[in-house]
Design a protein around this motif. Structure first.
Motif, mmCIF file in Angstrom:
data_model
loop_
_atom_site.group_PDB
_atom_site.id
_atom_site.type_symbol
_atom_site.label_atom_id
_atom_site.label_comp_id
_atom_site.label_asym_id
_atom_site.label_seq_id
_atom_site.Cartn_x
_atom_site.Cartn_y
_atom_site.Cartn_z
ATOM 1 N N GLY A 92 0.677 -1.290 0.070
ATOM 2 C CA GLY A 92 0.187 0.073 0.049
ATOM 3 C C GLY A 92 0.585 1.274 0.063
ATOM 4 N N SER A 93 1.920 1.169 -0.021
ATOM 5 C CA SER A 93 2.919 2.463 0.243
ATOM 6 C C SER A 93 2.985 3.369 -1.061
ATOM 7 C CB SER A 93 4.354 1.856 0.450
ATOM 8 O OG SER A 93 5.358 3.051 0.384
ATOM 9 N N GLY A 94 2.505 4.516 -0.690
ATOM 10 C CA GLY A 94 2.588 5.469 -1.866
ATOM 11 C C GLY A 94 1.790 5.420 -3.042
ATOM 12 N N ASN B 7 4.335 9.393 -10.653
ATOM 13 C CA ASN B 7 3.563 8.487 -9.864
ATOM 14 C C ASN B 7 3.646 7.070 -10.667
ATOM 15 O OD1 ASN B 7 2.454 10.369 -8.063
ATOM 16 N ND2 ASN B 7 1.218 11.338 -9.781
ATOM 17 N N LEU B 8 3.002 5.965 -10.044
ATOM 18 C CA LEU B 8 2.584 4.746 -10.876
ATOM 19 C C LEU B 8 1.572 5.383 -12.149
ATOM 20 C CD1 LEU B 8 2.498 1.704 -11.456
ATOM 21 C CD2 LEU B 8 0.541 1.722 -10.054
ATOM 22 N N THR B 9 2.093 5.232 -13.247
ATOM 23 C CA THR B 9 1.559 5.838 -14.629
ATOM 24 C C THR B 9 1.065 4.893 -15.456
ATOM 25 O OG1 THR B 9 3.258 7.583 -14.403
ATOM 26 C CG2 THR B 9 1.897 7.314 -16.415
ATOM 27 N N PHE B 10 -0.303 4.717 -15.609
ATOM 28 C CA PHE B 10 -1.071 4.031 -16.580
ATOM 29 C C PHE B 10 -1.232 4.674 -18.150
ATOM 30 C CE2 PHE B 10 -2.417 2.516 -12.532
ATOM 31 C CZ PHE B 10 -1.820 1.436 -12.569
ATOM 32 N N VAL B 11 -0.885 4.194 -18.910
ATOM 33 C CA VAL B 11 -0.694 4.787 -20.459
ATOM 34 C C VAL B 11 -1.754 3.916 -21.033
ATOM 35 C CG1 VAL B 11 0.630 5.371 -22.085
ATOM 36 C CG2 VAL B 11 1.684 5.449 -19.952
ATOM 37 N N ASN B 12 -2.835 4.480 -21.863
ATOM 38 C CA ASN B 12 -3.623 4.076 -22.464
ATOM 39 C C ASN B 12 -3.141 4.011 -23.988
ATOM 40 O OD1 ASN B 12 -5.914 2.812 -24.108
ATOM 41 N ND2 ASN B 12 -7.356 4.186 -22.945
ATOM 42 N N LEU B 13 -2.669 3.088 -24.865
ATOM 43 C CA LEU B 13 -2.538 3.123 -25.899
ATOM 44 C C LEU B 13 -3.111 1.871 -26.996
ATOM 45 C CD1 LEU B 13 1.434 2.965 -25.556
ATOM 46 C CD2 LEU B 13 0.019 4.999 -25.949
#
Length: 442
Positions: free
Chosen positions: A281-283, A362-368
């Protein structure tokens, strides 16, 4: 750690350059927008695999020849970075210095390559690991690697400075290669209007004093556009089949089929929760979402542009214990668009006391999902497999969601998910995803 034998799978590297077939002209530049400069420390990497029948009868010279003609229209790709003497702002001088070509050979066949259980770990051997600088003014913006396999098959690998444009721009660029090889000129008009180097956007007053959640900062990097990590980063690739994807969406939606989530949202929510478990759960309360910001790119302009919408999503609950549907709904409905704030921040502060980055702040989600990655063809035949990843990702990592294979027999469809994280987290994440999805990395 990779052994020398693994590194020697791809060998006999040779370097050359390709320049526009005709002189671009004096004084032509590509001004970099604030959105471009937010991406200056990031690099797009692409790999396309073709079977021998797609390139039968072709040699390296045949593959390079169309590039000369392509670069007449996409001439910024052959330029070099310069900085304005007035304010130090970078721009691309379109001076025909060229795209760098790497020619290489591979000791494996295409099928042997695809059968490697850890294939994604070695895709970097098929493209150049480009970084701009420290001799910034001499660094090519684009590297294209042509690798011939033992079976006669071929890979085209590309490393593209993200400052030139996003993944959609990269695919637009490569998808003109097939027509160019066929001698067709269905390309943008030659030399559309390009502003001069000192004509970038005038500074605008900040509308808010907020710093974007989705932007990270580092000390000024000067002429070496490289993001330095505090730990070793690595890539892991998952192929989520159509069947697995449908099962995931059904599982996430549960009995609330009226609230059926989209594939990108379901996948992102699953990886968000799984990684929160791995990191305890960290960050991970705040994540970044990056998606296509242009509804249409077929406007006849050069494909050199960063048009992403960059948003932040904040969870008020403990992510590791949250319902995946709740996380998916946050991604789909509660993402706060920070593109404008990023633009203002870059205008005011970039390169003065700090430089900035997006992927991995941040943790980054990239929609390709909408990238036309299989629009690149050779002699009318599409690649059997194509893949994109990103270099220069910060310590928090990134997750890319791409279309699945179109021509890989028995493995078509679904989504390719590329996870770029600190290496020590990947094994634990694999176990979590396997439990949730019943799949393992490729």
């Amino acid at each position: 750690m990779e052994s020398p034998d693994v590194e020697n799978i791809v060998y006999d590297h040779r370097l050359s350059s390709v320049v526009p077939a005709t002189i671009t002209g004096e004084g032509r530049v590509l001004n970099l927008t604030n959105a471009d400069l937010a991406m200056k420390l990031h690099y797009l990497r692409g790999v396309y695999l073709f079977r021998s029948e797609a390139v039968d009868g072709l040699n390296t010279g045949d593959l390079k020849s169309p590039m000369f003609r392509m670069l007449e229209d996409f001439y910024p790709a052959a330029g070099r970075i310069r900085t304005s003497p007035e304010d130090g702002r970078p721009f691309v001088k379109c001076n025909d210095s060229g795209v760098r070509i790497v020619e290489a050979k591979c000791s494996k066949t295409i099928d042997e390559w695809l059968d490697m259980s850890d294939q994604s770990e070695y895709d970097h051997l098929l493209h150049h690991d480009q970084v701009l600088g420290p001799d910034l003014g001499f660094s090519p913006l684009v590297f294209i690697q042509i690798t011939w396999f033992k079976c006669g098959g071929l890979s085209i690998g590309i490393s593209w400075a993200h400052v030139l444009g996003d993944a959609f721009s990269l695919s637009d660029f490569l998808n003109k290669y097939g027509p160019a090889m066929a001698g067709r000129r269905d390309l943008p008009p030659k030399h559309p209007h390009m502003p001069t180097a000192d004509n970038h956007n005038s500074p605008k007053p900040r509308t808010q004093k907020l710093f974007p959640f989705s932007l990270g900062s580092v000390g000024p990097v000067g002429d070496h556009w490289k993001l330095t990590n505090t730990c070793k980063m690595a890539t892991q690739s998952y192929h989520i089949t159509d069947k697995q994807l449908n099962a995931l969406i059904f599982k996430v939606s549960g009995l609330k089929q009226s609230a059926k989530v989209k594939p990108f949202e379901a996948i992102s929510a699953l990886f968000w929760k799984s990684l929160a478990k791995v990191k305890e759960g960290s960050g991970l309360e705040t994540v970044t979402i990056v998606k296509n910001g242009f509804h249409s790119r077929g406007n006849g302009l050069l494909p050199c542009r960063n048009g992403q919408v960059i948003s932040a999503v904040k969870a008020e609950m403990r992510v590791s214990e949250a319902d995946v549907l709740e996380l998916a709904n946050l991604i789909g409905e509660k993402a706060v668009d920070e593109t404008g704030i990023i633009d203002e921040t870059m205008e005011e502060e970039n390169g003065k006391s700090a430089d900035f980055f997006v992927y991995g702040a941040n943790l980054t989600f990239v929609n390709l999902e909408e990238v036309k990655i299989y629009g690149f063809d050779m002699k009318g035949q599409k690649p059997i497999f194509a893949n994109y990843t990103i270099g220069g990702v910060g310590d928090e990592g990134a997750v890319l969601v791409l279309p699945g294979p179109e021509n890989l027999k028995g493995k078509e469809g679904g989504r390719i998910v590329n996870v770029i994280l600190p290496e020590h987290l990947l094994g634990k994440l694999k176990n979590e995803i396997s439990k949730e999805l019943g799949t393992s990395p490729n």
